[in-house]
Design a protein around this motif. Structure first.
Motif, PDB file in Angstrom:
ATOM      1  N   CYS A 312       0.649  -0.926   0.184  1.00 42.82           N
ATOM      2  CA  CYS A 312       0.243   0.047  -0.101  1.00 42.82           C
ATOM      3  C   CYS A 312       1.063   0.923  -0.066  1.00 42.82           C
ATOM      4  O   CYS A 312       0.733   2.232  -0.755  1.00 42.82           O
ATOM      5  CB  CYS A 312      -1.233   0.268   1.038  1.00 42.82           C
ATOM      6  SG  CYS A 312      -2.365   1.209   1.355  1.00 42.82           S
ATOM      7  N   LEU A 313       2.228   1.294   0.917  1.00 40.30           N
ATOM      8  CA  LEU A 313       2.716   2.361   0.937  1.00 40.30           C
ATOM      9  C   LEU A 313       3.323   2.746  -0.263  1.00 40.30           C
ATOM     10  O   LEU A 313       3.844   3.654  -0.872  1.00 40.30           O
ATOM     11  CB  LEU A 313       3.618   2.137   1.847  1.00 40.30           C
ATOM     12  CG  LEU A 313       2.621   2.690   3.641  1.00 40.30           C
ATOM     13  CD1 LEU A 313       3.486   2.312   5.011  1.00 40.30           C
ATOM     14  CD2 LEU A 313       2.070   3.886   3.423  1.00 40.30           C
ATOM     15  N   ALA A 314       4.714   1.312  -1.076  1.00 43.38           N
ATOM     16  CA  ALA A 314       5.212   1.843  -1.819  1.00 43.38           C
ATOM     17  C   ALA A 314       4.593   1.622  -3.571  1.00 43.38           C
ATOM     18  O   ALA A 314       5.750   1.849  -3.802  1.00 43.38           O
ATOM     19  CB  ALA A 314       6.065  -0.003  -1.614  1.00 43.38           C
ATOM     20  N   TYR A 346      -4.384  -7.940 -12.225  1.00 39.46           N
ATOM     21  CA  TYR A 346      -5.050  -8.608 -10.689  1.00 39.46           C
ATOM     22  C   TYR A 346      -4.729 -10.599 -10.876  1.00 39.46           C
ATOM     23  O   TYR A 346      -3.879 -10.718  -9.850  1.00 39.46           O
ATOM     24  CB  TYR A 346      -6.622  -8.891 -10.939  1.00 39.46           C
ATOM     25  CG  TYR A 346      -7.551  -9.928  -9.339  1.00 39.46           C
ATOM     26  CD1 TYR A 346      -7.329  -9.547  -8.541  1.00 39.46           C
ATOM     27  CD2 TYR A 346      -7.968 -11.234 -10.437  1.00 39.46           C
ATOM     28  CE1 TYR A 346      -8.291 -10.881  -7.811  1.00 39.46           C
ATOM     29  CE2 TYR A 346      -8.507 -11.998  -9.449  1.00 39.46           C
ATOM     30  CZ  TYR A 346      -8.913 -11.090  -7.851  1.00 39.46           C
ATOM     31  OH  TYR A 346      -9.553 -12.791  -7.058  1.00 39.46           O
ATOM     32  N   GLU A 347      -4.505 -11.114 -12.024  1.00 36.62           N
ATOM     33  CA  GLU A 347      -4.487 -12.292 -12.205  1.00 36.62           C
ATOM     34  C   GLU A 347      -3.091 -12.981 -11.670  1.00 36.62           C
ATOM     35  O   GLU A 347      -2.718 -13.993 -11.007  1.00 36.62           O
ATOM     36  CB  GLU A 347      -4.373 -12.523 -13.790  1.00 36.62           C
ATOM     37  CG  GLU A 347      -5.926 -12.853 -13.867  1.00 36.62           C
ATOM     38  CD  GLU A 347      -6.180 -12.197 -14.463  1.00 36.62           C
ATOM     39  OE1 GLU A 347      -7.769 -11.774 -14.378  1.00 36.62           O
ATOM     40  OE2 GLU A 347      -5.624 -11.209 -14.395  1.00 36.62           O
ATOM     41  N   THR A 348      -1.653 -11.622 -12.488  1.00 37.96           N
ATOM     42  CA  THR A 348      -1.003 -11.034 -11.897  1.00 37.96           C
ATOM     43  C   THR A 348      -0.243 -11.476 -10.302  1.00 37.96           C
ATOM     44  O   THR A 348       0.907 -12.338  -9.952  1.00 37.96           O
ATOM     45  CB  THR A 348      -0.002 -10.385 -12.355  1.00 37.96           C
ATOM     46  OG1 THR A 348       0.357 -10.725 -14.140  1.00 37.96           O
ATOM     47  CG2 THR A 348       1.914 -10.474 -12.330  1.00 37.96           C
ATOM     48  N   GLU A 354       5.906 -11.870 -10.715  1.00 36.81           N
ATOM     49  CA  GLU A 354       6.454 -10.764 -11.387  1.00 36.81           C
ATOM     50  C   GLU A 354       6.360  -9.323 -11.126  1.00 36.81           C
ATOM     51  O   GLU A 354       5.295  -9.002  -9.538  1.00 36.81           O
ATOM     52  CB  GLU A 354       5.275 -10.618 -12.720  1.00 36.81           C
ATOM     53  CG  GLU A 354       5.549  -9.521 -13.502  1.00 36.81           C
ATOM     54  CD  GLU A 354       4.454  -9.313 -15.089  1.00 36.81           C
ATOM     55  OE1 GLU A 354       4.815  -7.893 -14.687  1.00 36.81           O
ATOM     56  OE2 GLU A 354       4.304 -10.081 -14.969  1.00 36.81           O
ATOM     57  N   SER A 355       7.194  -8.431 -10.602  1.00 38.49           N
ATOM     58  CA  SER A 355       7.099  -7.076  -9.847  1.00 38.49           C
ATOM     59  C   SER A 355       7.581  -5.722 -11.060  1.00 38.49           C
ATOM     60  O   SER A 355       8.192  -5.497 -11.635  1.00 38.49           O
ATOM     61  CB  SER A 355       7.835  -7.435  -8.804  1.00 38.49           C
ATOM     62  OG  SER A 355       8.299  -5.978  -8.001  1.00 38.49           O
ATOM     63  N   GLN A 375      10.055 -10.677  -5.465  1.00 42.23           N
ATOM     64  CA  GLN A 375      10.140 -10.652  -6.781  1.00 42.23           C
ATOM     65  C   GLN A 375       7.968 -10.624  -6.786  1.00 42.23           C
ATOM     66  O   GLN A 375       8.163 -11.562  -7.954  1.00 42.23           O
ATOM     67  CB  GLN A 375      10.839 -12.265  -6.232  1.00 42.23           C
ATOM     68  CG  GLN A 375      11.954 -12.337  -5.707  1.00 42.23           C
ATOM     69  CD  GLN A 375      13.074 -11.977  -7.344  1.00 42.23           C
ATOM     70  OE1 GLN A 375      12.357 -12.536  -8.436  1.00 42.23           O
ATOM     71  NE2 GLN A 375      13.936 -10.861  -7.043  1.00 42.23           N
ATOM     72  N   GLY A 376       7.556 -10.072  -5.839  1.00 44.31           N
ATOM     73  CA  GLY A 376       6.196 -10.058  -6.541  1.00 44.31           C
ATOM     74  C   GLY A 376       5.389 -10.780  -5.910  1.00 44.31           C
ATOM     75  O   GLY A 376       4.312 -11.051  -6.457  1.00 44.31           O
ATOM     76  N   TRP A 377       5.652 -11.886  -5.146  1.00 44.55           N
ATOM     77  CA  TRP A 377       5.036 -12.981  -4.582  1.00 44.55           C
ATOM     78  C   TRP A 377       4.035 -12.506  -2.715  1.00 44.55           C
ATOM     79  O   TRP A 377       3.264 -13.329  -3.072  1.00 44.55           O
ATOM     80  CB  TRP A 377       6.360 -14.107  -3.707  1.00 44.55           C
ATOM     81  CG  TRP A 377       6.518 -15.141  -4.948  1.00 44.55           C
ATOM     82  CD1 TRP A 377       7.753 -14.616  -6.114  1.00 44.55           C
ATOM     83  CD2 TRP A 377       5.781 -15.041  -5.936  1.00 44.55           C
ATOM     84  NE1 TRP A 377       8.663 -15.332  -6.526  1.00 44.55           N
ATOM     85  CE2 TRP A 377       7.034 -16.293  -6.885  1.00 44.55           C
ATOM     86  CE3 TRP A 377       5.199 -16.292  -5.739  1.00 44.55           C
ATOM     87  CZ2 TRP A 377       6.845 -16.408  -7.849  1.00 44.55           C
ATOM     88  CZ3 TRP A 377       4.477 -16.916  -7.132  1.00 44.55           C
ATOM     89  CH2 TRP A 377       5.586 -17.350  -7.952  1.00 44.55           C
TER      90      TRP A 377
END
Length: 505
Positions: A312-314, A346-348, A354-355, A375-377
């Motif tokens: 939310c912050l980043a 949304y799917e990603t 994916e970041s 790493q977008g997890w």
């Protein structure tokens, strides 16, 4: 398409209503000019379908058909290939289909949402002639929306230099606290022996002009470690708000806000430090750190909330002229809202891997604290925890103006307070079962009569909580499953398989 299919499609078209993802165009002999604002709006918003040869009417729409579908489709692609007419083409051959209904041809055109990297999709060579979809209408974007599109296309505003800002605009107490925590995490770096300026240079938070030896402050560093008045000078809409609304009251029982008296300069770092502790205090498992402040195994719900707070912050668009961050806690769920659109689909977000951070500098400063997922997890982790604990799945709403994530910490059944007791009991059995269940299974599990089961099932179907499989005696019931639930279950099963294989090795 056979006769039955044609009749079914006709009925659907006649009964359908235009909305944020459906538009009718009369279009008799030529591609109508009104097609293009809708094309732009769908591509810039969330995609949609345009039906050519259908006239909106009450009580039923009219399937009027088009006279020359081949010509209309050819004209469509000719214009799409002309950059002076349309900035980008997001339609391929697979997105266009023709259907014959009662001897009349209807053209079905699916317009997918465009990538943020090429938005806005605009007309006639002018970005000002880009549209967005609101309800069933197409609206020209305003100047603020255009700037939002451009920031989404090329994120990284927080890595730019703040004009005329200096080290004096950073809060010394925030700097000292932050430097101490980072030094403990990385003792070999000996950050504690460096001056404040050299420390900030070392971690990439500021830059230095080689000729003038002048320090340059980055936007993200000012937001993260700056003095509140300095932040507001450069980001006038900057506002962070945390509200604890116990028992769903309109009144809050606890609040942390940038516009209220505070003991600290309310930058991102201080807000995160205070709010993360408050969130931690609200959950049953506490976040554990060792003496060196290294990330350790933690309660899954604590981790979910931390990921949501950091995201939310980043990922907020601090340059947007809208109210800023709002974190709210309720009995049963938490909400995290930030200005700006989520920059992955949304799917990603659900699948992970994916970041695409909006604010790389802010994310980097979080990483030095060990509290950000590179790493977008993060999203996948949030959904996985909900699935494994049978909580209601998180909800995500994202548009050009804002992104809102809702995380539940109650059982799926308990998240619907308006359900009657019989409906909850039946739904609980269906949700807990790994396979579809029959009416007989429900009677055995609940002890209800067949009438009570049937009445509860009818209510659950009407509320779109369950799906029905088979007919007559073969009828079975299962909880409705969305994309997120399917992906999360697959990932959980793969993780379990991996754990078993490692245990056997």
């Amino acid at each position: 398409m056979n006769q039955a299919d044609a009749a079914g499609l006709k009925e659907l078209i006649e009964e359908a209503q235009e909305d944020n993802k459906l538009e009718f165009k009369k279009a008799s002999g030529d591609l109508p000019k009104e097609f293009w604002p809708t094309y732009s709006a769908f591509a810039n918003t969330a995609g949609g379908v345009i039906l050519l040869g259908v006239e909106e009417n009450d009580p039923k729409n009219i399937v009027a058909g088009v006279k020359n579908p081949a010509k209309i489709i050819a004209d469509l692609f000719n214009i799409l290939s002309n950059k002076n007419k349309v900035s980008d083409c997001v339609i391929g051959n697979d997105q266009i289909k023709t259907y014959v209904i009662d001897g009349k041809t209807v053209i079905w055109i699916e317009v997918p949402e465009a990538s943020d990297r090429i938005k806005p999709i605009y007309l006639n060579g002018r970005m000002e002639t880009a549209y967005i979809r609101k309800g069933s209408g197409d609206y020209l974007i305003d100047s603020e929306q255009l700037r939002s599109f451009l920031r989404n296309a090329s994120p990284g505003e927080d890595s730019k230099i703040v004009t005329d800002a200096s080290l004096d605009d950073l809060d010394p107490f925030s700097l000292a606290s932050y430097k101490e925590k980072v030094s403990i995490r990385y003792p070999a770096k000996k950050y504690n022996e460096l001056s404040t300026a050299d420390f900030l240079l070392e971690i990439g938070a500021i830059s230095k002009n080689r000729k003038t030896q002048e320090y340059k402050i980055k936007n993200g560093t000012l937001l993260f470690l700056g003095k509140y008045t300095a932040i507001r000078d450069y980001f006038p809409s900057y506002h962070l708000d945390y509200l604890n609304r116990k028992n769903l009251n309109n009144r809050w029982v606890d609040r942390v806000a940038t516009d209220e008296p505070n003991q600290h300069e309310m930058n991102i770092y201080q807000f995160y430090s205070i709010v993360s502790e408050k969130l931690r205090a609200l959950v049953y498992e506490r976040f554990k750190l060792d003496s060196k402040q290294v990330r350790m195994p933690m309660g899954g719900f604590d981790e979910s909330l931390r990921e949501a707070l950091v995201n939310c912050l980043a990922h907020a668009d601090y340059s947007q002229m809208h109210p800023s961050i709002k974190i709210e806690t309720f009995d049963g769920f938490f909400t995290f809202q930030n200005p700006g659109k989520m920059l992955v689909s949304y799917e990603t977000y659900v699948k992970g891997g994916e970041s695409r951070p909006r604010n790389e500098q802010i994310m980097s400063l979080f990483r030095y604290l060990g509290v950000s997922e590179r790493q977008g997890w993060g999203g996948a982790q949030i959904f996985k925890f909900a699935h494994e604990n049978r909580y209601r799945q998180p909800e995500i709403h994202s548009n050009l103006e804002h992104t809102k994530v809702k995380i539940w910490h109650v059982d799926l059944v308990d998240s619907y307070p308006d359900m009657l007791p019989d409906e909850k009991a039946v739904y609980q059995v269906i949700v807990k079962s790994d396979v579809p269940v029959s009416s007989k299974d429900l009677i055995l599990a609940t002890g209800f009569t067949e009438y009570r089961i049937r009445k509860a099932i009818d209510a659950l179907k009407a509320g779109k909580h369950i799906s029905v499989l088979g007919k007559a005696r073969s009828t079975r019931y299962s909880a409705l499953v969305d994309f997120a639930s399917v992906i999360t279950k697959i990932q959980s099963d793969l993780d379990a398989m991996k754990d078993r294989l490692q245990g056997n090795s």
